[in-house]
Design an enzyme around this catalytic site. Sequence first.
Site, PDB file in Angstrom:
ATOM      1  CB  SER A  15      32.547  62.395 -40.959  1.00  0.00           C
ATOM      2  OG  SER A  15      31.574  62.931 -41.389  1.00  0.00           O
ATOM      3  CB  ALA A  16      29.066  64.670 -37.107  1.00  0.00           C
ATOM      4  CD  GLU A  26      36.595  68.725 -37.611  1.00  0.00           C
ATOM      5  OE1 GLU A  26      36.077  69.823 -38.107  1.00  0.00           O
ATOM      6  OE2 GLU A  26      35.960  67.696 -37.386  1.00  0.00           O
ATOM      7  CG  ASP A  27      34.553  72.358 -41.916  1.00  0.00           C
ATOM      8  OD1 ASP A  27      34.521  71.483 -41.300  1.00  0.00           O
ATOM      9  OD2 ASP A  27      33.731  72.879 -42.544  1.00  0.00           O
ATOM     10  CD1 TRP A  49      20.221  71.738 -41.987  1.00  0.00           C
ATOM     11  CD2 TRP A  49      18.314  71.012 -41.124  1.00  0.00           C
ATOM     12  NE1 TRP A  49      20.592  70.787 -41.172  1.00  0.00           N
ATOM     13  CE2 TRP A  49      19.251  70.138 -40.582  1.00  0.00           C
ATOM     14  CE3 TRP A  49      17.045  70.708 -40.888  1.00  0.00           C
ATOM     15  CZ2 TRP A  49      18.993  69.240 -39.683  1.00  0.00           C
ATOM     16  CZ3 TRP A  49      16.824  69.857 -40.008  1.00  0.00           C
ATOM     17  CH2 TRP A  49      17.743  68.929 -39.356  1.00  0.00           C
ATOM     18  CB  SER A  75      24.422  65.570 -34.190  1.00  0.00           C
ATOM     19  OG  SER A  75      23.467  66.099 -33.426  1.00  0.00           O
ATOM     20  NE  ARG A  76      20.788  63.073 -40.667  1.00  0.00           N
ATOM     21  CZ  ARG A  76      20.527  61.939 -41.120  1.00  0.00           C
ATOM     22  NH1 ARG A  76      19.359  61.192 -40.914  1.00  0.00           N
ATOM     23  NH2 ARG A  76      21.787  61.343 -41.431  1.00  0.00           N
ATOM     24  CE  LYS A 112      29.927  75.925 -43.108  1.00  0.00           C
ATOM     25  NZ  LYS A 112      30.886  76.706 -43.598  1.00  0.00           N
ATOM     26  N   GLY A 113      29.436  71.072 -38.543  1.00  0.00           N
ATOM     27  CA  GLY A 113      30.082  70.090 -37.534  1.00  0.00           C
ATOM     28  C   GLY A 113      29.150  69.640 -36.330  1.00  0.00           C
ATOM     29  CE  LYS A 165      19.732  68.424 -43.575  1.00  0.00           C
ATOM     30  NZ  LYS A 165      21.058  67.691 -43.199  1.00  0.00           N
ATOM     31  CB  THR A 168      28.132  68.453 -47.795  1.00  0.00           C
ATOM     32  OG1 THR A 168      29.057  68.375 -46.767  1.00  0.00           O
ATOM     33  CG2 THR A 168      28.528  67.264 -48.888  1.00  0.00           C
ATOM     34  NE  ARG A 175      22.478  59.464 -37.742  1.00  0.00           N
ATOM     35  CZ  ARG A 175      21.201  59.394 -37.290  1.00  0.00           C
ATOM     36  NH1 ARG A 175      20.523  58.505 -37.649  1.00  0.00           N
ATOM     37  NH2 ARG A 175      20.654  60.494 -36.602  1.00  0.00           N
ATOM     38  CG  ASN A 176      23.717  60.950 -45.030  1.00  0.00           C
ATOM     39  OD1 ASN A 176      22.933  59.997 -45.502  1.00  0.00           O
ATOM     40  ND2 ASN A 176      23.209  62.003 -44.578  1.00  0.00           N
ATOM     41  CG  LEU A 207      32.706  63.953 -45.692  1.00  0.00           C
ATOM     42  CD1 LEU A 207      33.461  63.339 -46.698  1.00  0.00           C
ATOM     43  CD2 LEU A 207      31.376  62.959 -45.348  1.00  0.00           C
ATOM     44  CG  ASP A 208      29.757  67.122 -44.409  1.00  0.00           C
ATOM     45  OD1 ASP A 208      29.551  66.882 -45.411  1.00  0.00           O
ATOM     46  OD2 ASP A 208      29.184  66.299 -43.337  1.00  0.00           O
TER      47      ASP A 208
HETATM   48  C1  BG6 Z   1      28.588  67.267 -40.268  1.00  0.00           C
HETATM   49  C2  BG6 Z   1      28.101  68.547 -41.050  1.00  0.00           C
HETATM   50  O1  BG6 Z   1      29.784  66.582 -40.760  1.00  0.00           O
HETATM   51  O2  BG6 Z   1      27.566  66.245 -40.435  1.00  0.00           O
HETATM   52  C3  BG6 Z   1      26.706  68.782 -40.116  1.00  0.00           C
HETATM   53  O3  BG6 Z   1      28.985  69.561 -40.703  1.00  0.00           O
HETATM   54  C4  BG6 Z   1      25.891  67.700 -40.256  1.00  0.00           C
HETATM   55  O4  BG6 Z   1      26.249  70.230 -40.723  1.00  0.00           O
HETATM   56  C5  BG6 Z   1      26.384  66.283 -39.669  1.00  0.00           C
HETATM   57  O5  BG6 Z   1      24.551  68.081 -39.511  1.00  0.00           O
HETATM   58  C6  BG6 Z   1      25.482  65.521 -39.530  1.00  0.00           C
HETATM   59  O6  BG6 Z   1      25.249  64.936 -41.009  1.00  0.00           O
HETATM   60  P1  BG6 Z   1      24.340  64.114 -41.921  1.00  0.00           P
HETATM   61  O7  BG6 Z   1      24.756  63.562 -42.965  1.00  0.00           O
HETATM   62  O8  BG6 Z   1      24.419  62.698 -40.714  1.00  0.00           O
HETATM   63  O9  BG6 Z   1      23.037  64.399 -41.364  1.00  0.00           O
HETATM   64 MG    MG Z   2      33.136  69.713 -41.279  1.00  0.00          MG
END
Ligand code: BG6
Ligand code: MG
Length: 228
Positions: free
Chosen positions: A121-122, A176-177, A32, A55-56, A52-53, A83, A24, A124-125, A17-18
């Site tokens: 995607s990692a 993927e990025d 952050w 987890s929170r 990037k990529g 955050k 994003t 949670r949003n 996603l991101d």
């Molecule tokens: C990934 C982002 O897709 O999601 C990370 O590249 C981010 O930067 C991770 O920390 C978790 O995202 P979220 O929205 O659950 O805080």
């Molecule tokens: Mg990404």
Amino acid sequence: MQEIVKKKEIKGLLFDLDGVIVDTAKYHYLAWKKLADDMGIPFTTGNNERLKGVSRKRSLEIILEIGNLSLSEEEKEKNCEKKNALYLTYIKQLTEEEVLPGVRKFLTEARAKGYKIALGSASRNAVLILDRLGIKELFDEIIDGNAVSKAKPDPEVFIMGAKSLKVPYDNCIVFEDAAAGIEAAHNAGMFAVGIGSSENLPQADLLLPGLNNITIEEICKRLQEVRK
Ligand code: BG6
Ligand code: MG
């Protein structure tokens, strides 16, 4: 791998996603940055690349490492919540125009051609973001940070994605990025298309600047050529 693209048909497309669908990273950075400033930790856009990529929680740990600070698990949890609350203020204002160039067309066309499409995607949003962008319906399945227990480069997110689409792993392409995401795709036995530069994604099977002005057929053709 080269034989696979020739002999097997690509049927499933898995998207991070991101950084692939929407930028994003700038909003993650702003949220952050505020936290880092409050803790007196110098945090730059260059440092943000490392998140990037990731987890929170791991993102917070990287920032703490930069500042040479340590926090209890409870404090880490509080800071992650803080955050995210700030991040959500930006995400809630996302508009449909923020889908990265070409993405909506690419997904719409690929679906019409019969490809199965999942998000991997990692975040949670993720559902909220796809909703804001007005593209949730373009995904057959959504695997996000709420569904997985292991972070990329573990292949869990993409394996779950392929399973939910009912497509064999080696009939899937991942977009993927992040380097960890390319590694996760390969760990799952999938092709990995990198969105970005060879400097950041040297392991990608194919590199693209984005999904603008390209079709899925062209991508499959290029993957074949690269692998000859
Ligand atoms: C990934 C982002 O897709 O999601 C990370 O590249 C981010 O930067 C991770 O920390 C978790 O995202 P979220 O929205 O659950 O805080
Ligand atoms: Mg990404």
